[in-house]
Design a protein around this motif. Structure first.
Motif, PDB file in Angstrom:
ATOM      1  N   SER A 127     -21.854 -12.120  10.510  1.00  0.00           N
ATOM      2  CA  SER A 127     -20.912 -13.173  10.899  1.00  0.00           C
ATOM      3  C   SER A 127     -21.527 -14.102  11.937  1.00  0.00           C
ATOM      4  CB  SER A 127     -19.628 -12.552  11.453  1.00  0.00           C
ATOM      5  OG  SER A 127     -18.945 -11.848  10.448  1.00  0.00           O
ATOM      6  N   LEU A 128     -22.240 -13.536  12.900  1.00  0.00           N
ATOM      7  CA  LEU A 128     -22.899 -14.363  13.909  1.00  0.00           C
ATOM      8  C   LEU A 128     -23.926 -15.284  13.259  1.00  0.00           C
ATOM      9  CD1 LEU A 128     -23.435 -15.187  16.811  1.00  0.00           C
ATOM     10  CD2 LEU A 128     -24.991 -13.239  17.014  1.00  0.00           C
ATOM     11  N   PHE A 129     -24.699 -14.746  12.311  1.00  0.00           N
ATOM     12  CA  PHE A 129     -25.691 -15.556  11.606  1.00  0.00           C
ATOM     13  C   PHE A 129     -25.023 -16.705  10.852  1.00  0.00           C
ATOM     14  CE2 PHE A 129     -27.934 -16.472   7.615  1.00  0.00           C
ATOM     15  CZ  PHE A 129     -29.147 -16.935   8.118  1.00  0.00           C
ATOM     16  N   LEU A 130     -23.925 -16.398  10.163  1.00  0.00           N
ATOM     17  CA  LEU A 130     -23.234 -17.427   9.386  1.00  0.00           C
ATOM     18  C   LEU A 130     -22.630 -18.508  10.280  1.00  0.00           C
ATOM     19  CD1 LEU A 130     -21.454 -15.208   6.700  1.00  0.00           C
ATOM     20  CD2 LEU A 130     -23.354 -16.801   6.329  1.00  0.00           C
ATOM     21  N   VAL A 131     -21.953 -18.094  11.343  1.00  0.00           N
ATOM     22  CA  VAL A 131     -21.328 -19.067  12.240  1.00  0.00           C
ATOM     23  C   VAL A 131     -22.387 -19.951  12.898  1.00  0.00           C
ATOM     24  CG1 VAL A 131     -20.021 -19.347  14.384  1.00  0.00           C
ATOM     25  CG2 VAL A 131     -19.263 -17.692  12.673  1.00  0.00           C
ATOM     26  N   ALA A 132     -23.478 -19.331  13.364  1.00  0.00           N
ATOM     27  CA  ALA A 132     -24.551 -20.094  14.009  1.00  0.00           C
ATOM     28  C   ALA A 132     -25.214 -21.054  13.022  1.00  0.00           C
ATOM     29  CB  ALA A 132     -25.588 -19.141  14.600  1.00  0.00           C
ATOM     30  N   SER A 133     -25.516 -20.569  11.825  1.00  0.00           N
ATOM     31  CA  SER A 133     -26.194 -21.398  10.824  1.00  0.00           C
ATOM     32  C   SER A 133     -25.329 -22.577  10.400  1.00  0.00           C
ATOM     33  CB  SER A 133     -26.546 -20.554   9.586  1.00  0.00           C
ATOM     34  OG  SER A 133     -27.418 -19.511   9.920  1.00  0.00           O
ATOM     35  N   LEU A 134     -24.053 -22.307  10.164  1.00  0.00           N
ATOM     36  CA  LEU A 134     -23.156 -23.377   9.730  1.00  0.00           C
ATOM     37  C   LEU A 134     -22.914 -24.389  10.856  1.00  0.00           C
ATOM     38  CD1 LEU A 134     -20.598 -21.248   7.691  1.00  0.00           C
ATOM     39  CD2 LEU A 134     -22.200 -22.941   6.775  1.00  0.00           C
ATOM     40  N   THR A 135     -22.869 -23.912  12.085  1.00  0.00           N
ATOM     41  CA  THR A 135     -22.704 -24.827  13.222  1.00  0.00           C
ATOM     42  C   THR A 135     -23.915 -25.742  13.364  1.00  0.00           C
ATOM     43  OG1 THR A 135     -21.308 -23.235  14.397  1.00  0.00           O
ATOM     44  CG2 THR A 135     -22.292 -24.999  15.706  1.00  0.00           C
ATOM     45  N   ILE A 136     -25.099 -25.186  13.238  1.00  0.00           N
ATOM     46  CA  ILE A 136     -26.320 -25.992  13.299  1.00  0.00           C
ATOM     47  C   ILE A 136     -26.344 -27.005  12.158  1.00  0.00           C
ATOM     48  CG2 ILE A 136     -28.842 -25.919  13.013  1.00  0.00           C
ATOM     49  CD1 ILE A 136     -28.740 -23.204  14.524  1.00  0.00           C
ATOM     50  N   ALA A 137     -25.921 -26.564  10.959  1.00  0.00           N
ATOM     51  CA  ALA A 137     -25.861 -27.478   9.821  1.00  0.00           C
ATOM     52  C   ALA A 137     -24.875 -28.615  10.094  1.00  0.00           C
ATOM     53  CB  ALA A 137     -25.456 -26.720   8.560  1.00  0.00           C
ATOM     54  N   GLY A 138     -23.738 -28.282  10.724  1.00  0.00           N
ATOM     55  CA  GLY A 138     -22.757 -29.301  11.070  1.00  0.00           C
ATOM     56  C   GLY A 138     -23.303 -30.298  12.083  1.00  0.00           C
ATOM     57  N   LEU A 139     -23.989 -29.798  13.100  1.00  0.00           N
ATOM     58  CA  LEU A 139     -24.605 -30.681  14.090  1.00  0.00           C
ATOM     59  C   LEU A 139     -25.655 -31.573  13.437  1.00  0.00           C
ATOM     60  CD1 LEU A 139     -25.018 -28.119  17.020  1.00  0.00           C
ATOM     61  CD2 LEU A 139     -23.584 -30.173  17.073  1.00  0.00           C
ATOM     62  N   ASN A 140     -26.421 -30.994  12.521  1.00  0.00           N
ATOM     63  CA  ASN A 140     -27.442 -31.748  11.804  1.00  0.00           C
ATOM     64  C   ASN A 140     -26.800 -32.902  11.021  1.00  0.00           C
ATOM     65  OD1 ASN A 140     -30.466 -31.433  10.502  1.00  0.00           O
ATOM     66  ND2 ASN A 140     -28.995 -32.164   8.995  1.00  0.00           N
ATOM     67  N   ASN A 141     -25.718 -32.604  10.323  1.00  0.00           N
ATOM     68  CA  ASN A 141     -25.028 -33.625   9.545  1.00  0.00           C
ATOM     69  C   ASN A 141     -24.408 -34.689  10.430  1.00  0.00           C
ATOM     70  OD1 ASN A 141     -23.904 -34.842   7.248  1.00  0.00           O
ATOM     71  ND2 ASN A 141     -23.357 -32.889   6.358  1.00  0.00           N
ATOM     72  N   LEU A 142     -23.855 -34.266  11.563  1.00  0.00           N
ATOM     73  CA  LEU A 142     -23.253 -35.197  12.512  1.00  0.00           C
ATOM     74  C   LEU A 142     -24.303 -36.178  13.038  1.00  0.00           C
ATOM     75  CD1 LEU A 142     -20.351 -35.426  13.841  1.00  0.00           C
ATOM     76  CD2 LEU A 142     -21.376 -34.331  15.831  1.00  0.00           C
TER      77      LEU A 142
END
Length: 260
Positions: A127-142
């Motif tokens: 879960s930590l890996f998924l939340v961290a990865s998706l957050t980084i992906a969101g920041l990247n897209n932003l």
């Protein structure tokens, strides 16, 4: 978020309580402490304190892009790492602990026992890996959309998610998390959320408001999951809500940017 001997008992002071809340949730060298009862009276102000944290993260991203000439993905990783570092990795244990509790089979008592266990299982790590990865992906897209002020909004909105969960949850006693939940009521929540929405609009327009809405949705989902699995909520649940709220704020903003 479970040891209230960390705080000193003293007379209530708005400024001291606000600074104590910032000391509690960051590694900034403020070193102002107050009683947990007084500090949590201003839980509704938590999103506004983290505007400052968001600004520092946005500056970090700007320097990475404009002065160090790093690519967007590398910058997104740096911004996320900065947010985790400056907040002292305060909520990451909540992501892992709540996930472990949700994943285990059994009744609410069994799930709470696993959530409070200091060991970490596969569900927590994943879960930590998924939340961290998706957050980084969101920041990247932003950052792809050049909306660097969105970093400020998502960090502020993360705390809106946390207090959304607090509003919708029953406290698990004892524990510091229970104080935050008990001090969150509909009136304080409404005032806080309206002001957060106004600031988000000033920073990012309609997209900012959508980001706050995303955080509210994220916090509501975590509250629902916690109620179904544990009946009650504690600091780990609030920590999970903070991280998921940031993620949902990013997700909603990125989707809104596509249509704007």
């Amino acid at each position: 978020m479970e040891d209230d001997s960390y705080f000193e008992d003293e007379e209530f002071s708005i400024m001291r309580s606000l600074l104590g809340l910032l000391t509690f949730s960051t590694i900034l060298p403020i070193n102002v402490y107050t009683s947990i009862e007084y500090m949590t009276k201003l839980t509704w102000c938590w999103p506004f304190l983290h505007i400052f944290v968001g600004i520092l993260a946005a500056i970090c991203g700007y320097v990475s892009l404009e002065f160090l000439h790093l690519n967007v993905f590398f910058t997104a990783v740096i911004v996320y790492a900065f947010l985790m570092l400056i907040t002292g990795y305060n909520h990451l244990d909540g992501v892992m602990d709540m996930s472990d509790g949700v994943m285990v089979h059994g009744d609410a008592e069994r799930k709470i026992s696993v959530m409070k266990d200091s060991s970490v299982g596969a569900g927590g790590v994943a879960s930590l890996f998924l939340v961290a990865s998706l957050t980084i992906a969101g920041l990247n897209n932003l950052l792809d959309y050049n909306l660097i002020l969105g970093i400020v909004v998502c960090e502020m909105a993360a705390k809106t998610s946390l207090i959304t969960t607090a509003l919708l949850s029953k406290p698990l006693n004892p524990g510091i998390g229970s104080y935050f939940i008990k001090e969150t009521n509909a009136t304080k929540y409404l005032i806080s959320t309206v002001l957060v929405g106004a600031i988000a609009f000033l920073l990012c327009g309609f997209v900012g408001i959508i980001g706050v809405l995303g955080a509210i949705v994220g916090g509501s989902i975590i509250a629902k999951i916690a109620k179904r699995n544990f009946v009650y909520a504690n600091g780990d649940v609030l920590g999970m809500s903070n991280e998921v709220g940031r993620l949902f704020a990013l997700l909603f903003m990125v989707i809104a940017l596509f249509f704007v």
